[in-house]
Scaffold this motif. Sequence first.
Motif, PDB file in Angstrom:
ATOM      1  N   PHE A   7       0.817  -1.210   0.000  1.00  0.00           N
ATOM      2  CA  PHE A   7       0.000   0.000   0.000  1.00  0.00           C
ATOM      3  C   PHE A   7       0.854   1.266   0.000  1.00  0.00           C
ATOM      4  O   PHE A   7       0.442   2.298  -0.527  1.00  0.00           O
ATOM      5  CB  PHE A   7      -0.977   0.012   1.178  1.00  0.00           C
ATOM      6  CG  PHE A   7      -2.114   0.939   0.924  1.00  0.00           C
ATOM      7  CD1 PHE A   7      -3.047   0.630  -0.051  1.00  0.00           C
ATOM      8  CD2 PHE A   7      -2.214   2.152   1.583  1.00  0.00           C
ATOM      9  CE1 PHE A   7      -4.073   1.502  -0.346  1.00  0.00           C
ATOM     10  CE2 PHE A   7      -3.237   3.027   1.292  1.00  0.00           C
ATOM     11  CZ  PHE A   7      -4.169   2.703   0.330  1.00  0.00           C
ATOM     12  N   VAL A   8       2.059   1.164   0.589  1.00  0.00           N
ATOM     13  CA  VAL A   8       2.967   2.309   0.543  1.00  0.00           C
ATOM     14  C   VAL A   8       3.276   2.667  -0.916  1.00  0.00           C
ATOM     15  O   VAL A   8       3.343   3.838  -1.293  1.00  0.00           O
ATOM     16  CB  VAL A   8       4.258   2.002   1.324  1.00  0.00           C
ATOM     17  CG1 VAL A   8       5.357   2.971   0.940  1.00  0.00           C
ATOM     18  CG2 VAL A   8       3.998   2.070   2.814  1.00  0.00           C
ATOM     19  N   MET A   9       3.394   1.601  -1.739  1.00  0.00           N
ATOM     20  CA  MET A   9       3.661   1.832  -3.160  1.00  0.00           C
ATOM     21  C   MET A   9       2.507   2.610  -3.810  1.00  0.00           C
ATOM     22  O   MET A   9       2.726   3.549  -4.577  1.00  0.00           O
ATOM     23  CB  MET A   9       3.826   0.470  -3.833  1.00  0.00           C
ATOM     24  CG  MET A   9       4.751   0.468  -5.012  1.00  0.00           C
ATOM     25  SD  MET A   9       4.912  -1.208  -5.648  1.00  0.00           S
ATOM     26  CE  MET A   9       6.090  -1.902  -4.530  1.00  0.00           C
ATOM     27  N   VAL A  15      12.060  -5.137  -2.017  1.00  0.00           N
ATOM     28  CA  VAL A  15      12.977  -4.779  -3.110  1.00  0.00           C
ATOM     29  C   VAL A  15      12.251  -3.907  -4.132  1.00  0.00           C
ATOM     30  O   VAL A  15      12.762  -2.873  -4.573  1.00  0.00           O
ATOM     31  CB  VAL A  15      13.550  -6.055  -3.777  1.00  0.00           C
ATOM     32  CG1 VAL A  15      14.245  -5.712  -5.078  1.00  0.00           C
ATOM     33  CG2 VAL A  15      14.505  -6.743  -2.818  1.00  0.00           C
ATOM     34  N   MET A  16      11.028  -4.333  -4.481  1.00  0.00           N
ATOM     35  CA  MET A  16      10.239  -3.552  -5.437  1.00  0.00           C
ATOM     36  C   MET A  16      10.021  -2.137  -4.914  1.00  0.00           C
ATOM     37  O   MET A  16      10.148  -1.156  -5.645  1.00  0.00           O
ATOM     38  CB  MET A  16       8.869  -4.208  -5.658  1.00  0.00           C
ATOM     39  CG  MET A  16       8.947  -5.545  -6.318  1.00  0.00           C
ATOM     40  SD  MET A  16       9.053  -5.352  -8.088  1.00  0.00           S
ATOM     41  CE  MET A  16       8.517  -6.946  -8.638  1.00  0.00           C
ATOM     42  N   LEU A  17       9.685  -2.046  -3.626  1.00  0.00           N
ATOM     43  CA  LEU A  17       9.398  -0.733  -3.052  1.00  0.00           C
ATOM     44  C   LEU A  17      10.648   0.140  -3.061  1.00  0.00           C
ATOM     45  O   LEU A  17      10.583   1.329  -3.389  1.00  0.00           O
ATOM     46  CB  LEU A  17       8.860  -0.879  -1.627  1.00  0.00           C
ATOM     47  CG  LEU A  17       8.549   0.445  -0.945  1.00  0.00           C
ATOM     48  CD1 LEU A  17       7.453   1.192  -1.686  1.00  0.00           C
ATOM     49  CD2 LEU A  17       8.138   0.243   0.497  1.00  0.00           C
ATOM     50  N   LEU A  18      11.789  -0.473  -2.728  1.00  0.00           N
ATOM     51  CA  LEU A  18      13.036   0.311  -2.732  1.00  0.00           C
ATOM     52  C   LEU A  18      13.318   0.827  -4.139  1.00  0.00           C
ATOM     53  O   LEU A  18      13.713   1.988  -4.317  1.00  0.00           O
ATOM     54  CB  LEU A  18      14.197  -0.531  -2.215  1.00  0.00           C
ATOM     55  CG  LEU A  18      14.156  -0.827  -0.707  1.00  0.00           C
ATOM     56  CD1 LEU A  18      15.288  -1.754  -0.320  1.00  0.00           C
ATOM     57  CD2 LEU A  18      14.226   0.469   0.103  1.00  0.00           C
ATOM     58  N   ALA A  19      13.098  -0.034  -5.136  1.00  0.00           N
ATOM     59  CA  ALA A  19      13.303   0.393  -6.519  1.00  0.00           C
ATOM     60  C   ALA A  19      12.373   1.555  -6.856  1.00  0.00           C
ATOM     61  O   ALA A  19      12.791   2.566  -7.437  1.00  0.00           O
ATOM     62  CB  ALA A  19      13.070  -0.779  -7.468  1.00  0.00           C
ATOM     63  N   VAL A  20      11.104   1.395  -6.451  1.00  0.00           N
ATOM     64  CA  VAL A  20      10.122   2.460  -6.712  1.00  0.00           C
ATOM     65  C   VAL A  20      10.568   3.749  -6.040  1.00  0.00           C
ATOM     66  O   VAL A  20      10.547   4.832  -6.645  1.00  0.00           O
ATOM     67  CB  VAL A  20       8.728   2.029  -6.215  1.00  0.00           C
ATOM     68  CG1 VAL A  20       7.814   3.229  -6.082  1.00  0.00           C
ATOM     69  CG2 VAL A  20       8.131   1.002  -7.150  1.00  0.00           C
ATOM     70  N   GLY A  33      -0.684   0.010 -10.397  1.00  0.00           N
ATOM     71  CA  GLY A  33      -0.821  -1.239 -11.142  1.00  0.00           C
ATOM     72  C   GLY A  33       0.173  -2.287 -10.670  1.00  0.00           C
ATOM     73  O   GLY A  33      -0.181  -3.454 -10.461  1.00  0.00           O
ATOM     74  N   LEU A  34       1.416  -1.851 -10.459  1.00  0.00           N
ATOM     75  CA  LEU A  34       2.442  -2.770  -9.954  1.00  0.00           C
ATOM     76  C   LEU A  34       2.046  -3.288  -8.574  1.00  0.00           C
ATOM     77  O   LEU A  34       2.128  -4.489  -8.287  1.00  0.00           O
ATOM     78  CB  LEU A  34       3.796  -2.054  -9.898  1.00  0.00           C
ATOM     79  CG  LEU A  34       4.951  -2.852  -9.315  1.00  0.00           C
ATOM     80  CD1 LEU A  34       5.231  -4.081 -10.162  1.00  0.00           C
ATOM     81  CD2 LEU A  34       6.207  -1.994  -9.218  1.00  0.00           C
ATOM     82  N   ALA A  35       1.590  -2.360  -7.732  1.00  0.00           N
ATOM     83  CA  ALA A  35       1.169  -2.744  -6.380  1.00  0.00           C
ATOM     84  C   ALA A  35       0.019  -3.749  -6.467  1.00  0.00           C
ATOM     85  O   ALA A  35      -0.010  -4.734  -5.723  1.00  0.00           O
ATOM     86  CB  ALA A  35       0.756  -1.516  -5.584  1.00  0.00           C
TER      87      ALA A  35
END
Lengths: 288, 323
Positions: free
Chosen positions: B36-38, B167-172, B221-223
Amino acid sequence: MIIDFIQQIFNGLVVGSIYTLIALGLTTIFGILGIAHFAHGSVAMFGGYLAFFLISTLGIGLLPSFILAMACGALLGVVLERVAYYPVRNAPPINSFIIALGLTLIIEKTNLLAFGVDQVIIPTPFNRVFSVGGVTMPELRVYVLLTAAVLVVGMTLLIQRTWIGMAVRAVAQNRSTAALMGINVNSVSMFVFALSSALGVAAGVLIGALFAVAPGVSEGLVVKGFAVLILGGLGSIPGAIVGGMVLGVTEAFAAAFISSGYKDVISFLLMIAVLLVRPEGLMRGKTR
Amino acid sequence: MWKASAVACLVAAAIVFPLIVTVNYFLHLAILALIFVMVAQGANIIQGYTGYVSIAQGAFMGIGAYSSALLSMRLGLPVWASMAIAPIITAVAAVIAGYPSLRVKGHYFAIVTLAMNMVVFIVLVNWISLTKGEPGLPSIPSPEPINLGFVELAFEKRRPYYYLTLVMLLAVMAIVTLIVRSRIGQALQAIRQNEVFAEAAGIACWKYKLFAFVFSASLAGLAGALYAHYMGFINPTPFSADASLNAILAVILGGSGTLTGPLVGGALTVLLPEMLRVAEVYRLIAYGLILILVVIFLPRGLVPAVADLAARLRGNKPGKDVA
């Protein structure tokens, strides 16, 4: 075919008149305070529940309950304005929107706590069905339409013909100038909230009599209200009336002739289309 | 320096978290919070930086979730591929939705996007041949396991999935930081402050607005894709307008137009209702009250308020530029 057509126009006008009641409140509040009062739908549902409680549990008559519920709605409106919206009157509009969301949660869940999770239908003695030239007109629907019409006309007269209505229009036009002219802007805000919430409650009661009062109805209702505002132009009273009718009839036609599952999609697409072609709304120019 | 070490601490804490906390439920909440942060970070781009309040993040999350799930189930694509394609499909949907709706401003824009969210929701419920409607899509596959040599990451387990989301969130976060600090970010903030001036200064506002809208949608969408393959089951409910409203709350709560705000706000919007669960019936009322109080008393959000406080404690003047 032509009978079907007229039948759907009638059905649409009944529902549209309820949308108009909701939208009138939203549009006046928006005109005065620039607030998108998202909690309006849950205020309406509160009114529906309250009227049901007054009628079924306390055994008060239909009309006195209706009036009492509207009075409570007016009071609730004043409280909302004072406690929640007044502190953020000078903050960016998004803040008042968040406040509205918070209020929606609070009112919605208080409804649940106070009145339970079941949907309720406000009992009415109007069971006759009129038939005019093949068009079916249930008595209840006719009365809903008439009640809404009386309220809409009353509200319009109040705004257009009375001293306090003039003050409301003045504040809508220019807040600071109105204040300079000696209008008490704060009382006007409270008055507008009282009036709008009373109308919202009336809409809630009519919905409760016609369909049902239930948790989760309010969000759809308030979005319909905003859709009407977009159709008619934000802040416009004639716009709210015309917009409500257009939305109601469109929905009725969409449900009858296209697909009842997608009727809301069709009415929203209509709204988006109007917004893109005529962002000022259908009725702009005749406002206020 | 102070800021860099704070970020390092936060990342370290996020990495260590699943090693310390072994209660599955908390790990589950943490994954949902990261997802949800994403979404909140996406909402922050369009709402916090550009100043356009979009109430459609939930719909875009839904489009991402359903595209990824359906791509992997119906077309048999590898889950990784569908998760990569889902944000692109969402972005295309956002271009179609955003191009006309960004012509209007303020409340109009908010209401149009809200209506779009409801349209998407109704379609998800009614297009039964594709989405199976209200009962939802069951048994969505998890991403294929990855063998790192010393350890195999099986993503149907919670802990590996937590790290995947992290990892995804860090990339985002890295991408968002780059965008915000770039010329694009400057243009977006110029639009928020005064669109007419920005236009007069030679910024093609519509391009930047469309970019912000589409980018924020693709994050949602990714989230959504991450959510679908984590839960293994989706139905339209979590993608209603409520989700979009929650995303807006997350941005406001944390601090809109700040990079760290959505981290705090996004996590809080997931965790706060859970923490208030002690009093089940009253928790949403309390949640509503907290919202109202935050907006009235901390209108800039929690992160700027805390940063001001910290600055004051260190004897500096409270600054406005909190990143």
